[in-house]
Each structure stands twice: as C-alpha cells, then as structure tokens.
Design an enzyme around this catalytic site. Structure first.
Site, PDB file in Angstrom:
ATOM      1  N   CYS A 123       0.809  -1.218   0.000  1.00  0.00           N
ATOM      2  CA  CYS A 123       0.000   0.000   0.000  1.00  0.00           C
ATOM      3  C   CYS A 123       0.846   1.273   0.000  1.00  0.00           C
ATOM      4  O   CYS A 123       0.332   2.353  -0.289  1.00  0.00           O
ATOM      5  CB  CYS A 123      -0.938   0.012   1.202  1.00  0.00           C
ATOM      6  SG  CYS A 123      -1.954  -1.471   1.323  1.00  0.00           S
ATOM      7  N   HIS A 263      -3.657   6.809   3.343  1.00  0.00           N
ATOM      8  CA  HIS A 263      -4.031   5.538   2.734  1.00  0.00           C
ATOM      9  C   HIS A 263      -5.407   5.140   3.255  1.00  0.00           C
ATOM     10  O   HIS A 263      -5.660   5.170   4.454  1.00  0.00           O
ATOM     11  CB  HIS A 263      -2.993   4.471   3.073  1.00  0.00           C
ATOM     12  CG  HIS A 263      -3.416   3.086   2.714  1.00  0.00           C
ATOM     13  ND1 HIS A 263      -3.937   2.758   1.482  1.00  0.00           N
ATOM     14  CD2 HIS A 263      -3.413   1.935   3.434  1.00  0.00           C
ATOM     15  CE1 HIS A 263      -4.230   1.479   1.450  1.00  0.00           C
ATOM     16  NE2 HIS A 263      -3.919   0.949   2.623  1.00  0.00           N
ATOM     17  N   ASN A 293     -10.288  -0.487   0.402  1.00  0.00           N
ATOM     18  CA  ASN A 293      -8.827  -0.409   0.385  1.00  0.00           C
ATOM     19  C   ASN A 293      -8.328  -0.836  -0.996  1.00  0.00           C
ATOM     20  O   ASN A 293      -8.457  -1.994  -1.374  1.00  0.00           O
ATOM     21  CB  ASN A 293      -8.272  -1.322   1.478  1.00  0.00           C
ATOM     22  CG  ASN A 293      -6.754  -1.297   1.576  1.00  0.00           C
ATOM     23  OD1 ASN A 293      -6.058  -0.834   0.690  1.00  0.00           O
ATOM     24  ND2 ASN A 293      -6.241  -1.822   2.672  1.00  0.00           N
TER      25      ASN A 293
END
Length: 336
Positions: A123, A263, A293
């Site tokens: 990520c 994020h 996500n």
C-alpha cells in the site's frame, strides 16, 4: 521502527503537474457481500467504514486500469505520452511476474521513450514510486515522470474469508511529475520499513518460497493473509510518526496543512491517525466508503478526487501518508 530512511529537500523542486484516476464500473455493495459470505452491512461499516467497492472485469488487468489513469493524468498536465521519460507502477497485482506492468502501460499509452519499472511496497507503493521519480528529476537525469498506483486486488482476495474480503477493491491513480518552480512541489519525504513483521500481512503463494502447486492451491496460499489487530497497531504508529517527521523536516505542523490524504485502509485507522496528529476532521480527505482499500491505488485516487473537486487548491500544503505489507510506510509533504 527499524530501517527508516529520510530524504529532505533537494535544490531542484519537483512538482505534480497532473493527476488522474480510474475505477471499474462494477460496484460491489455490502448487501452483495451479505449474499456471498456470513456478514452484514452493519458489521462491515462499523469495523471498516466501507459501504461499497469497485471490482474490475475478468478481462481487465492492472495495466488496463493503470493506463486509463495515466491518460487522464497526462491530459490534466498537458503532457504528450512521447514526453514521458520514466514510468513507475506501484502494485502487488502485476499483470505477470514479468514483463513489468509499467512496460505494458508504456505500450498502451504510447510512451515509447520512457524507462519502465515496477515498485512492490504494497500500500506504500505509490509514495515509494513518487519519491523514486522525484530523485531522478531532482538530480537532473530526467524532466518528466509518470507514477501510477494500480491494483486488481479482487484477484488475490479470498472471497470465502469474511474478515478480509469485505475490505478490498480495484482501481488506479496516477500523477505526472516535472521540475517546477521553487515555491511549489514536494517539500519532504519520510520512508521506512520493518521486515521483522512480514508474517502479519502477506500473499504467501506463487513466489520462490511457495511455488504454485496443488498443495498451495489447496491451502489457499494465493490469497492475502492478514492479522488485522496487529496490522492496525503498527499502521497507526508508523503513519503517525512518519507524518510528524515529514512535517518537522520542512518546519511545519498540522496547522500549516490544508489537506491530509491518508491511505484508505480502514476508517478506524484513519481516525486514530487523525487523533494522534491532532488534526480536525475537515482536514482529512476520505473516500474509503466508496472504494474500500485499493492498496497502492488508494492515495493517488483520493488525491485526484481532492484536486479535481477543489478540495486542494494551488498553494495548499498537502500531507500524504501510507502504510503497507512488509511492513512499509511513508509520508510526503508537498505544496500544491
């Protein structure tokens, strides 16, 4: 935390001149998931803040999404594909082990003069890619780079695991970077890693450690594995510390920041980071409920939305912060 690496300002300022994003048309809602696994909309929203996510078509690869985001970023920047000298794709879902996904993107958009490679930092991949491209430009090696975060997480999501399958979605975001005026651009970057914690978030199967076999398929090792509670704890601490360090490097505090783009992993994580930084809710850009996500695509998609909606304006100080498997993490301060 171990292996932290910091880089501060270099003489040649590097500026984001255009952003772009792409998400697939298909929407997978919490109601849809209720029919797939033992879960409820209330359970998902309470624990993650996610209400829906986008899922790519079967024949839509990571490079296809990345290329569309790249085209939109290039159009926003007014840059022709032929002018791009470097393409970096951050992804954990490449089209193939090789060639790299950036080479597929290069061919799709016609940027045939660019050097191409991928970065795998989960990520954090987009931030790692931007910092890498920044150093190429700041050194004078190149003038224009294209950095993309793109993921087709639906193909590595275990749709039988109710704890993880509710979290992830597909998409891509991109930025164009160029040398720019001193008063704008990337002001500071902080990155770090801790390889002692690799077992907490990983995709075990398919590599040299566990090559594809009947056994790895039977054990479902080709899907993401996550120890959620431990990931939460480390993510909050690492992102909060990195954000504070990046601000400190350029002599700023949260009061100087107009927009924080974290994020988009989990609403509880985002809220915990916000509280640690003592930032008001209105400073934090969140689109988690729409997309879930998206790993490396999460920050650039949110950044593009914030820029195009007017949430970020010229001259604003923006803080980007991410965390991913590895563990890896990073924070970046820039003036828009």
């Amino acid at each position: 935390m171990k292996s932290a690496h910091k880089t501060s300002r270099l003489p040649r300022r590097v500026v984001i001149t255009g952003t772009g994003a792409y998400v697939p048309d298909r929407v997978l809602t919490n109601a849809d998931l209720e029919r797939m696994v033992d879960t409820t909309d209330e359970w998902i929203v309470t624990r993650s803040g996610i209400r829906e996510r986008r899922i790519a078509r079967d024949n839509e690869a990571t490079s296809d999404m990345a290329a569309e985001a790249a085209r939109r970023a290039l159009a926003a920047a007014g840059v022709a594909p032929e002018a791009v000298e470097l393409i970096i794709v951050g992804t954990v879902t490449p089209d193939m082990p090789f060639p790299n996904t950036a080479c597929f993107v290069q061919n799709l958009i016609g940027a045939h003069k660019a050097v191409c490679f991928d970065i795998e930092a989960a990520c954090s991949g987009f931030l790692y890619g931007v910092e890498t491209a920044r150093q190429f430009i700041a050194s004078g090696s190149i003038h224009t780079a294209l950095v993309i975060g793109a993921e087709k997480l639906s193909c590595i999501t275990d749709w039988q695991d109710r704890a993880t399958c509710v979290l992830f979605g597909d998409g891509a975001g991109a930025v164009v970077l160029s040398a720019g005026p001193e008063e704008r651009g990337i002001l500071s970057t902080v990155m770090g890693s801790d390889g002692r914690l690799t077992d907490l978030l990983q995709l075990p199967g398919g590599g040299s450690r566990y090559p594809t076999s009947a056994n790895t398929l039977e054990k479902r090792l080709h899907y993401m594995k996550m120890t959620g509670r431990e990931v939460f704890k480390h993510a909050v601490r690492a992102m909060s510390d990195a954000a504070a360090a990046a601000l400190n490097q350029c002599g700023m505090t949260v009061a100087d920041v107009a927009c924080i783009v974290p994020h988009q992993a989990n609403m509880r994580i985002i809220e915990a980071i916000r509280e640690r930084l003592e930032a008001p809710p209105e400073k934090v850009y969140v689109n988690l409920e729409k997309y879930g996500n998206m790993s490396a695509a999460s920050i650039p998609v949110a950044l593009d939305e914030a820029a195009r909606s007017g949430r970020i304006r010229k001259g604003d100080v923006v803080l980007l912060v991410g965390f991913g498997g590895g563990f890896t993490w990073g924070a970046m301060v820039l003036r828009w």
